[in-house]
Structures are given as C-alpha cells and as structure tokens.
Design a protein around this motif. Structure first.
Motif, mmCIF file in Angstrom:
data_model
loop_
_atom_site.group_PDB
_atom_site.id
_atom_site.type_symbol
_atom_site.label_atom_id
_atom_site.label_comp_id
_atom_site.label_asym_id
_atom_site.label_seq_id
_atom_site.Cartn_x
_atom_site.Cartn_y
_atom_site.Cartn_z
ATOM 1 N N ASN A 13 0.822 -1.222 0.000
ATOM 2 C CA ASN A 13 0.000 0.000 0.000
ATOM 3 C C ASN A 13 0.853 1.268 0.000
ATOM 4 N N THR A 14 1.822 1.310 0.883
ATOM 5 C CA THR A 14 2.654 2.511 1.010
ATOM 6 C C THR A 14 3.562 2.663 -0.211
ATOM 7 N N LYS A 15 3.968 1.547 -0.768
ATOM 8 C CA LYS A 15 4.777 1.575 -2.006
ATOM 9 C C LYS A 15 3.955 2.203 -3.147
ATOM 10 N N TYR A 51 5.542 5.501 5.474
ATOM 11 C CA TYR A 51 5.517 4.323 6.352
ATOM 12 C C TYR A 51 4.113 3.760 6.461
ATOM 13 N N TRP A 52 4.046 2.508 6.912
ATOM 14 C CA TRP A 52 2.745 1.940 7.280
ATOM 15 C C TRP A 52 2.629 2.039 8.791
ATOM 16 N N VAL A 53 1.420 2.303 9.222
ATOM 17 C CA VAL A 53 1.196 2.524 10.652
ATOM 18 C C VAL A 53 1.215 1.194 11.392
ATOM 19 N N ASP A 54 2.044 1.153 12.415
ATOM 20 C CA ASP A 54 2.140 -0.008 13.302
ATOM 21 C C ASP A 54 1.872 0.501 14.720
ATOM 22 N N LYS A 55 0.761 0.154 15.260
ATOM 23 C CA LYS A 55 0.355 0.587 16.599
ATOM 24 C C LYS A 55 0.499 2.106 16.760
ATOM 25 N N ALA A 56 -0.161 2.815 15.875
ATOM 26 C CA ALA A 56 -0.237 4.284 15.938
ATOM 27 C C ALA A 56 1.100 5.002 15.765
ATOM 28 N N ALA A 57 2.055 4.361 15.111
ATOM 29 C CA ALA A 57 3.370 4.984 14.906
ATOM 30 C C ALA A 57 3.969 4.458 13.605
ATOM 31 N N ALA A 78 1.792 8.302 4.954
ATOM 32 C CA ALA A 78 1.591 7.020 5.634
ATOM 33 C C ALA A 78 0.268 6.391 5.204
ATOM 34 N N THR A 79 0.167 5.085 5.406
ATOM 35 C CA THR A 79 -1.111 4.399 5.206
ATOM 36 C C THR A 79 -1.454 3.645 6.495
ATOM 37 N N LEU A 80 -2.750 3.530 6.733
ATOM 38 C CA LEU A 80 -3.225 2.771 7.904
ATOM 39 C C LEU A 80 -4.563 2.133 7.563
ATOM 40 N N ALA A 81 -4.958 1.143 8.335
ATOM 41 C CA ALA A 81 -6.204 0.426 8.039
ATOM 42 C C ALA A 81 -7.443 1.168 8.540
ATOM 43 N N PHE A 82 -7.284 1.985 9.561
ATOM 44 C CA PHE A 82 -8.426 2.673 10.177
ATOM 45 C C PHE A 82 -8.801 3.909 9.347
ATOM 46 N N TRP A 83 -9.890 4.581 9.713
ATOM 47 C CA TRP A 83 -10.322 5.772 8.966
ATOM 48 C C TRP A 83 -9.237 6.846 8.975
ATOM 49 N N GLN A 87 -8.912 10.409 14.927
ATOM 50 C CA GLN A 87 -7.872 10.854 15.875
ATOM 51 C C GLN A 87 -6.675 9.902 15.816
ATOM 52 N N HIS A 88 -6.985 8.627 15.706
ATOM 53 C CA HIS A 88 -5.933 7.606 15.633
ATOM 54 C C HIS A 88 -5.010 7.855 14.432
ATOM 55 N N ALA A 89 -5.599 8.193 13.289
ATOM 56 C CA ALA A 89 -4.791 8.449 12.089
ATOM 57 C C ALA A 89 -3.914 9.687 12.287
ATOM 58 N N GLN A 113 -6.042 5.569 3.973
ATOM 59 C CA GLN A 113 -6.275 4.168 4.325
ATOM 60 C C GLN A 113 -5.486 3.240 3.414
ATOM 61 N N GLY A 114 -5.203 2.050 3.928
ATOM 62 C CA GLY A 114 -4.561 1.018 3.121
ATOM 63 C C GLY A 114 -5.144 -0.325 3.532
ATOM 64 N N LYS A 115 -5.304 -1.170 2.556
ATOM 65 C CA LYS A 115 -5.876 -2.508 2.797
ATOM 66 C C LYS A 115 -5.187 -3.216 3.964
ATOM 67 N N LYS A 119 -4.269 -11.946 6.160
ATOM 68 C CA LYS A 119 -3.802 -12.853 7.233
ATOM 69 C C LYS A 119 -4.118 -12.261 8.606
ATOM 70 N N ILE A 120 -3.997 -10.947 8.703
ATOM 71 C CA ILE A 120 -4.297 -10.281 9.979
ATOM 72 C C ILE A 120 -5.799 -10.367 10.248
ATOM 73 N N ILE A 121 -6.587 -10.160 9.193
ATOM 74 C CA ILE A 121 -8.048 -10.243 9.377
ATOM 75 C C ILE A 121 -8.423 -11.658 9.840
HETATM 76 C C1 FMN Z 1 1.607 -5.345 12.987
HETATM 77 C C2 FMN Z 1 0.626 -4.378 12.366
HETATM 78 C C3 FMN Z 1 0.189 -3.301 13.111
HETATM 79 C C4 FMN Z 1 -0.728 -2.405 12.568
HETATM 80 N N1 FMN Z 1 -1.156 -1.364 13.334
HETATM 81 C C5 FMN Z 1 -2.112 -0.522 12.821
HETATM 82 C C6 FMN Z 1 -2.625 0.532 13.600
HETATM 83 O O1 FMN Z 1 -2.214 0.803 14.731
HETATM 84 N N2 FMN Z 1 -3.623 1.282 13.076
HETATM 85 C C7 FMN Z 1 -4.133 1.072 11.834
HETATM 86 O O2 FMN Z 1 -5.052 1.780 11.427
HETATM 87 N N3 FMN Z 1 -3.618 0.101 11.023
HETATM 88 C C8 FMN Z 1 -2.623 -0.694 11.492
HETATM 89 N N4 FMN Z 1 -2.105 -1.680 10.691
HETATM 90 C C9 FMN Z 1 -2.530 -1.759 9.269
HETATM 91 C C10 FMN Z 1 -1.477 -1.214 8.287
HETATM 92 O O3 FMN Z 1 -0.884 -0.018 8.775
HETATM 93 C C11 FMN Z 1 -2.104 -0.897 6.920
HETATM 94 O O4 FMN Z 1 -2.778 -2.018 6.402
HETATM 95 C C12 FMN Z 1 -1.077 -0.379 5.922
HETATM 96 O O5 FMN Z 1 -1.727 0.183 4.815
HETATM 97 C C13 FMN Z 1 -0.118 -1.454 5.411
HETATM 98 O O6 FMN Z 1 0.786 -0.844 4.514
HETATM 99 P P1 FMN Z 1 1.746 -1.635 3.531
HETATM 100 O O7 FMN Z 1 0.878 -2.356 2.522
HETATM 101 O O8 FMN Z 1 2.572 -0.580 2.890
HETATM 102 O O9 FMN Z 1 2.549 -2.611 4.345
HETATM 103 C C14 FMN Z 1 -1.198 -2.582 11.226
HETATM 104 C C15 FMN Z 1 -0.730 -3.663 10.474
HETATM 105 C C16 FMN Z 1 0.175 -4.548 11.028
HETATM 106 C C17 FMN Z 1 0.667 -5.693 10.172
#
Ligand code: FMN
Length: 169
Positions: A13-15, A51-57, A78-83, A87-89, A113-115, A119-121
């Motif tokens: 996603n971030t790429k 970067y991709w968001v990992d635990k709000a960072a 950055a990309t993240l899964a949440f909205w 506030q989280h974003a 947002q990013g997918k 596997k996590i789902i």
């Molecule tokens: C270990 C892990 C932690 C994550 N933590 C968050 C998070 O805190 N908040 C959120 O909205 N998404 C979180 N995500 C979702 C990713 O940030 C999101 O899917 C992102 O677009 C992935 O980007 P990438 O395809 O470039 O790796 C997390 C994903 C992983 C694998």
C-alpha cells in the motif's frame, strides 16, 4: 533541489502511494527507492518518507530511518487500516512527525487508508469477543472499504499536496 522519495511497505500500500507521489512531483532531480536501499542520504536536500502505521506509529524500519534525518526538507506520508480522518490516524502521523521535526523542516504530511492484510483479518476473526481486536460487522465493512485503498483519489491528493509544498520551497 534533489528529492528522494523513500518508503517502507510490507504489503504494497505505502509503495503504491510512494510511486504515485513520485510520478507526479515535478523536479529535475528525483529518485525513488525503498528505505532499505537508501545509502547516500547526504545527496538529497529533500526527503519524502512513507511508512505503514504499526500501533499508531511509523513501522520500525521507517521510524529508525526517520530518526537519522538531519537538515532536510521532509514530507511525511503514511497508510493505515483505520479511517484516515480519525484521531488515531492523526496521532499516527504526528508520531512520525515527532521523530523528525527537531532537526528538519517539515513541508507537509499526508495519511490515507490502506488494505489490511488478509492474514491479519483471519487472525482477528479467531479472537474472542472481549478482545479489542475481535471482529464485528462494522469492522468487516471497514476492512472491505479499506481493500480499495489507497485509491486513485488518495494518491492524487497526496501528490497534489507534495507538489504544492515543493513549489513553495
Ligand atoms: C503489525 C501491524 C500493526 C498495525 N497497526 C495498525 C494501527 O495501529 N492502526 C491502523 O489503522 N492500522 C494498522 N495496521 C494496518 C497497516 O498499517 C495498513 O494495512 C497499511 O496500509 C499497510 O501498509 P503496507 O501495505 O505498505 O505494508 C497494522 C498492520 C500490522 C501488520
């Protein structure tokens, strides 16, 4: 001005966002590469880092890289899964900004947002209902929506923001 667009991305996603930004920004001298391939950092006065968001960072690889930046114009995306308007974003973006702002000039920041990895789902689906990551219908709908992101519109908005901020330098 020599611009480096660099990113850390586990599932693409971030790429995708980085490549979209890179293609649209106007600069005579621009280079794109993943963070793990960056070596001659001194050559660039401007760095757009993603970067991709990992635990709000920022994820660890990106966070470590961001801490090494000094004396640059820095754009953050950055990309993240949440909205993305949550506030989280915003905190996830500001936590990235906090890693670089002392020693650099922040020119802009963007998050979308990013997918979420299937596997996590699947892992979340197995959690008991009292776990904060357990899945319900509302979350399933959000995961469905996140599947389409980053969209063309997300990428265009990010590219426009950084294009303008680079022009303003
Ligand atoms: C270990 C892990 C932690 C994550 N933590 C968050 C998070 O805190 N908040 C959120 O909205 N998404 C979180 N995500 C979702 C990713 O940030 C999101 O899917 C992102 O677009 C992935 O980007 P990438 O395809 O470039 O790796 C997390 C994903 C992983 C694998």
């Amino acid at each position: 001005m020599k611009i480096l667009v660099t990113y850390s991305s586990k599932t693409g996603n971030t790429k995708k966002l980085a490549e979209g930004i890179f293609n649209e920004i106007e600069a005579e001298d621009k280079v794109i590469m993943p963070i793990n391939e960056v070596d001659k950092l001194d050559e660039y006065d401007t760095v757009l880092v993603g970067y991709w968001v990992d635990k709000a960072a920022p994820n660890a690889e990106a966070g470590k890289f961001m801490e090494t930046l000094k004396g640059k114009n820095v754009g953050i995306f950055a990309t993240l899964a949440f909205w993305p308007d949550s506030q989280h974003a915003w905190e996830s973006l500001c936590n990235g900004e906090a890693l670089v702002k002392e020693n650099n000039k922040i020119i802009g920041k963007y998050i979308c947002q990013g997918k979420l990895d299937e596997k996590i789902i699947a892992m979340f689906e197995k959690l008991p209902a009292d776990n904060p990551h357990s899945v319900n219908d509302e979350k399933r709908k959000r995961y469905e929506i996140a599947k389409n992101h980053p969209t063309k519109a997300d990428i265009a908005a990010a590219a426009e923001l950084f294009k303008e901020r680079l022009q303003a330098l």
